[in-house]
Design an enzyme around this catalytic site. Sequence first.
Site, PDB file in Angstrom:
ATOM      1  N   HIS A 270       0.798  -1.224   0.000  1.00  0.00           N
ATOM      2  CA  HIS A 270       0.000   0.000   0.000  1.00  0.00           C
ATOM      3  C   HIS A 270       0.832   1.276   0.000  1.00  0.00           C
ATOM      4  CE1 HIS A 270      -4.496   0.909   0.969  1.00  0.00           C
ATOM      5  NE2 HIS A 270      -4.068   1.563  -0.086  1.00  0.00           N
TER       6      HIS A 270
ATOM      7  N   ASP B 244      -6.740  -6.757   2.374  1.00  0.00           N
ATOM      8  CA  ASP B 244      -6.953  -7.195   3.755  1.00  0.00           C
ATOM      9  C   ASP B 244      -8.233  -6.635   4.367  1.00  0.00           C
ATOM     10  OD1 ASP B 244      -6.462  -4.646   4.909  1.00  0.00           O
ATOM     11  OD2 ASP B 244      -4.369  -5.078   5.314  1.00  0.00           O
TER      12      ASP B 244
ATOM     13  N   HIS C  59      -7.000  -1.228   7.896  1.00  0.00           N
ATOM     14  CA  HIS C  59      -6.105  -0.329   8.623  1.00  0.00           C
ATOM     15  C   HIS C  59      -6.260   1.102   8.119  1.00  0.00           C
ATOM     16  CE1 HIS C  59      -4.342  -4.397   8.342  1.00  0.00           C
ATOM     17  NE2 HIS C  59      -4.140  -4.225   9.635  1.00  0.00           N
TER      18      HIS C  59
ATOM     19  N   ASP D 270      -3.745   3.445   7.866  1.00  0.00           N
ATOM     20  CA  ASP D 270      -2.588   3.910   7.088  1.00  0.00           C
ATOM     21  C   ASP D 270      -2.346   5.404   7.269  1.00  0.00           C
ATOM     22  OD1 ASP D 270      -2.414   1.317   6.238  1.00  0.00           O
ATOM     23  OD2 ASP D 270      -3.311   1.673   4.278  1.00  0.00           O
TER      24      ASP D 270
ATOM     25  N   ASP E 109      -7.349  -2.179  -0.338  1.00  0.00           N
ATOM     26  CA  ASP E 109      -6.410  -3.110   0.284  1.00  0.00           C
ATOM     27  C   ASP E 109      -7.151  -4.429   0.474  1.00  0.00           C
ATOM     28  OD1 ASP E 109      -4.789  -4.591   2.090  1.00  0.00           O
ATOM     29  OD2 ASP E 109      -3.889  -2.729   2.834  1.00  0.00           O
TER      30      ASP E 109
ATOM     31  N   ASP F  15     -10.100  -0.627   3.639  1.00  0.00           N
ATOM     32  CA  ASP F  15      -8.915  -1.173   4.304  1.00  0.00           C
ATOM     33  C   ASP F  15      -9.274  -1.581   5.729  1.00  0.00           C
ATOM     34  OD1 ASP F  15      -6.251  -1.682   5.156  1.00  0.00           O
ATOM     35  OD2 ASP F  15      -5.479  -0.042   3.928  1.00  0.00           O
TER      36      ASP F  15
ATOM     37  N   GLU G 239      -1.679  -5.209  -1.802  1.00  0.00           N
ATOM     38  CA  GLU G 239      -1.412  -6.150  -0.714  1.00  0.00           C
ATOM     39  C   GLU G 239      -1.856  -7.587  -0.993  1.00  0.00           C
ATOM     40  OE1 GLU G 239       0.482  -5.462   1.766  1.00  0.00           O
ATOM     41  OE2 GLU G 239       0.480  -3.280   1.954  1.00  0.00           O
TER      42      GLU G 239
ATOM     43  N   HIS H 192       4.031   1.046   4.274  1.00  0.00           N
ATOM     44  CA  HIS H 192       2.682   0.780   3.759  1.00  0.00           C
ATOM     45  C   HIS H 192       1.612   1.250   4.744  1.00  0.00           C
ATOM     46  CE1 HIS H 192       2.020  -3.539   5.625  1.00  0.00           C
ATOM     47  NE2 HIS H 192       2.578  -2.713   6.483  1.00  0.00           N
TER      48      HIS H 192
END
Length: 387
Positions: A173, A313, A198, A200, A311, A196, A356, A213
């Site tokens: 990312h 994830d 997360h 970030d 992303d 995402d 990712e 990332h």
Amino acid sequence: MNVQVIKAILPPRHWQQRTSVTYRRCYSGGGGGGLGIGNVHDQVLPSLSSSNKKSSILKEPKTVSLIGAPMTFGQPFVGTDDTPTLLRKAGLRSMLTQLGWRVKDNPDLDHSADNLSVLYNNQRSQQQQQREPKLGDNAKNSILVGMGSQLIYKLVQEACNQGQFPLVLGGDHSISLGSLSGILQTRPSTGILWIDAHADLHTPETSETGNMHGMPLGMLMEGISYDTSTLPGFEWMMEQPKQQKKIPPTNIVYVGLRDVDEAERRAIRKLGIRAFTMYDIDHYGIGRVMDMALEHLLIKEKCSNVHLSWDIDSVDPIHAPATGTAVRGGLTYREAHYICESVAACGALASADIVELNPTLSDEDGGDMTIDLGIQLVTSLMGKSII
């Protein structure tokens, strides 16, 4: 035909629906097709609905510029560099043409450590070369990530200037440091959807790991005081013709958050960033969440177009196991597709990243499943529709 039965426990947020699910991995002993994932039929058909319009920023004939960004240095695991090639081999280009896009397929950027180091040394002035660069303030591999981001920035900026749709295939990312920089320079009123697990939203000063990332939004966000151009590898941000534009906090919406660090939580609250966590998706449903997200960007903030950064994830690891920072309790298969379909239908999408995916971090079936999901999400994003 021999059938192997595999039981998997669903993540906590699904326990109210059922406590376990049975997957069938089927092997055919002859020429007949089995019931395995490789034999699932997935048609790629464009929408026939008049509500599915393309962004007014894109020129006719509508063209997608594929930008392979095989970056691995923003996080610790090798393998994200394979993804652009794997997505192409899975048929991405032909699927995009089936959806009515012209495809400009750029050669993958050279994100090897040797090439990026040479680029950095070539760009440094004689005076700069006489002194050693700073260590990077807890930003691991900042020179490599920074120079890789500059290569992405140039191609994204070129695609935007030509009225094309830049579709950046990561890579980790950290590639968004390049893609967002190019988009903000050419399309400053862009609204950003960040899908995402997360946030970030770190900078080198707040990150506990130093992995870049987890920094693309923190390093480019208005209201977060960090001068990115002073970081080794990112000097180009100061030297470009126009000063690097920042992201207004009102011009971004998170969807799918479920693993947010304390410093990021404070920043989200302080800056007033619109954020929909997995709790919100459970509470409202994905349809209402996406209505609110797009309404915020396109109506309240009057953004002229949308950039989506996905992303993998964000999706539950049951569906996308091959990624470096998997977190249980993520988006379901249908929730993920609905996000893409709703953004495609809004008519404002003009650029996107997918990042990712790392097939080396799972077994062969898990890697194939994750790449397959990536392909399906990209095609839904680009206009694939059931009817």
